[in-house]
Design a protein around this motif. Structure first.
Motif, PDB file in Angstrom:
ATOM      1  N   ARG A  50       0.825  -1.213   0.000  1.00 55.91           N
ATOM      2  CA  ARG A  50       0.000   0.000   0.000  1.00 55.91           C
ATOM      3  C   ARG A  50       0.862   1.267   0.000  1.00 55.91           C
ATOM      4  O   ARG A  50       0.524   2.255  -0.639  1.00 55.91           O
ATOM      5  CB  ARG A  50      -0.933   0.008   1.214  1.00 55.91           C
ATOM      6  CG  ARG A  50      -2.100  -0.908   1.069  1.00 55.91           C
ATOM      7  CD  ARG A  50      -3.059  -0.771   2.248  1.00 55.91           C
ATOM      8  NE  ARG A  50      -4.037  -1.825   2.205  1.00 55.91           N
ATOM      9  CZ  ARG A  50      -4.035  -2.906   2.980  1.00 55.91           C
ATOM     10  NH1 ARG A  50      -3.115  -3.062   3.908  1.00 55.91           N
ATOM     11  NH2 ARG A  50      -4.968  -3.828   2.856  1.00 55.91           N
ATOM     12  N   ALA A 106       0.636   3.926  -3.035  1.00 56.76           N
ATOM     13  CA  ALA A 106       0.255   5.310  -2.729  1.00 56.76           C
ATOM     14  C   ALA A 106       1.333   6.268  -3.225  1.00 56.76           C
ATOM     15  O   ALA A 106       1.026   7.318  -3.801  1.00 56.76           O
ATOM     16  CB  ALA A 106       0.040   5.488  -1.229  1.00 56.76           C
ATOM     17  N   GLU A 107       2.579   5.888  -3.016  1.00 56.91           N
ATOM     18  CA  GLU A 107       3.686   6.739  -3.470  1.00 56.91           C
ATOM     19  C   GLU A 107       3.672   6.879  -4.994  1.00 56.91           C
ATOM     20  O   GLU A 107       3.854   7.970  -5.528  1.00 56.91           O
ATOM     21  CB  GLU A 107       5.016   6.153  -2.990  1.00 56.91           C
ATOM     22  CG  GLU A 107       6.205   7.002  -3.364  1.00 56.91           C
ATOM     23  CD  GLU A 107       7.529   6.368  -2.989  1.00 56.91           C
ATOM     24  OE1 GLU A 107       8.495   7.136  -2.879  1.00 56.91           O
ATOM     25  OE2 GLU A 107       7.604   5.141  -2.834  1.00 56.91           O
ATOM     26  N   ARG A 155       1.165   6.713  -6.960  1.00 61.07           N
ATOM     27  CA  ARG A 155       0.024   7.546  -7.356  1.00 61.07           C
ATOM     28  C   ARG A 155       0.210   8.997  -6.926  1.00 61.07           C
ATOM     29  O   ARG A 155      -0.652   9.830  -7.187  1.00 61.07           O
ATOM     30  CB  ARG A 155      -1.263   6.984  -6.758  1.00 61.07           C
ATOM     31  CG  ARG A 155      -1.707   5.668  -7.370  1.00 61.07           C
ATOM     32  CD  ARG A 155      -3.086   5.259  -6.891  1.00 61.07           C
ATOM     33  NE  ARG A 155      -3.209   5.216  -5.454  1.00 61.07           N
ATOM     34  CZ  ARG A 155      -3.092   4.122  -4.695  1.00 61.07           C
ATOM     35  NH1 ARG A 155      -2.833   2.968  -5.265  1.00 61.07           N
ATOM     36  NH2 ARG A 155      -3.247   4.177  -3.397  1.00 61.07           N
ATOM     37  N   GLU A 209       0.213  10.057  -3.851  1.00 63.35           N
ATOM     38  CA  GLU A 209      -0.565  10.328  -2.654  1.00 63.35           C
ATOM     39  C   GLU A 209       0.344  10.376  -1.426  1.00 63.35           C
ATOM     40  O   GLU A 209       1.483   9.931  -1.461  1.00 63.35           O
ATOM     41  CB  GLU A 209      -1.615   9.220  -2.461  1.00 63.35           C
ATOM     42  CG  GLU A 209      -2.620   9.151  -3.599  1.00 63.35           C
ATOM     43  CD  GLU A 209      -3.518   7.934  -3.510  1.00 63.35           C
ATOM     44  OE1 GLU A 209      -3.377   7.138  -2.555  1.00 63.35           O
ATOM     45  OE2 GLU A 209      -4.360   7.769  -4.411  1.00 63.35           O
ATOM     46  N   ASP A 210      -0.189  10.905  -0.359  1.00 57.54           N
ATOM     47  CA  ASP A 210       0.542  10.947   0.905  1.00 57.54           C
ATOM     48  C   ASP A 210       0.566   9.544   1.503  1.00 57.54           C
ATOM     49  O   ASP A 210      -0.475   8.998   1.847  1.00 57.54           O
ATOM     50  CB  ASP A 210      -0.120  11.927   1.868  1.00 57.54           C
ATOM     51  CG  ASP A 210       0.680  12.134   3.137  1.00 57.54           C
ATOM     52  OD1 ASP A 210       1.797  11.595   3.249  1.00 57.54           O
ATOM     53  OD2 ASP A 210       0.173  12.856   4.020  1.00 57.54           O
ATOM     54  N   TYR A 211       1.726   8.965   1.596  1.00 61.47           N
ATOM     55  CA  TYR A 211       1.850   7.586   2.062  1.00 61.47           C
ATOM     56  C   TYR A 211       2.319   7.485   3.516  1.00 61.47           C
ATOM     57  O   TYR A 211       2.523   6.388   4.027  1.00 61.47           O
ATOM     58  CB  TYR A 211       2.798   6.798   1.159  1.00 61.47           C
ATOM     59  CG  TYR A 211       4.195   7.380   1.080  1.00 61.47           C
ATOM     60  CD1 TYR A 211       5.164   7.031   2.011  1.00 61.47           C
ATOM     61  CD2 TYR A 211       4.536   8.279   0.079  1.00 61.47           C
ATOM     62  CE1 TYR A 211       6.439   7.568   1.942  1.00 61.47           C
ATOM     63  CE2 TYR A 211       5.806   8.818   0.006  1.00 61.47           C
ATOM     64  CZ  TYR A 211       6.751   8.447   0.937  1.00 61.47           C
ATOM     65  OH  TYR A 211       8.012   8.977   0.882  1.00 61.47           O
TER      66      TYR A 211
END
Length: 103
Positions: free
Chosen positions: A29, A33-34, A36, A38-40
């Motif tokens: 995950r 997320a990284e 995409r 996004e804040d991971y």
């Protein structure tokens, strides 16, 4: 950012294969997320908490503890090195498969 803490008593009831497979889910995950953008950080915090809960088991042998800590180190190193992420994910996938087989 939410605060996450695993229930360590409940966590210790899982087999090592299940624990490592679940850690692998959080690792995956984090990477996704990284990728995409996004804040991971929240996912990474969960993964690190699961690593810590696993190595805190007093029944865990010293070699197993070292292996888990080494996996944690590789995970943290791979966050910034995209070429290492597939190897880390594959390492954890083996535990997920083993957990499924031993059910």
């Amino acid at each position: 950012m939410k605060t996450y803490a695993v229930d360590r008593n409940k966590w210790q009831r899982h087999s090592l294969f299940e624990q490592m497979g679940n850690i692998g889910s959080e690792v995956g995950r984090t990477f996704h997320a990284e990728l995409r953008g996004e804040d991971y950080r929240e996912v990474m915090a969960r993964a690190l908490d699961l690593f810590d809960a696993t190595v805190s088991n007093p029944k865990l042998s010293a070699p197993r503890r070292r292996e888990i800590l080494r996996a944690k180190e590789e995970y943290l190193d791979s966050i910034s090195k995209k070429d290492k992420q597939a190897g880390v994910e594959n390492y954890f996938m083996q535990f997920a498969v083993a957990a499924r087989i031993t059910r």
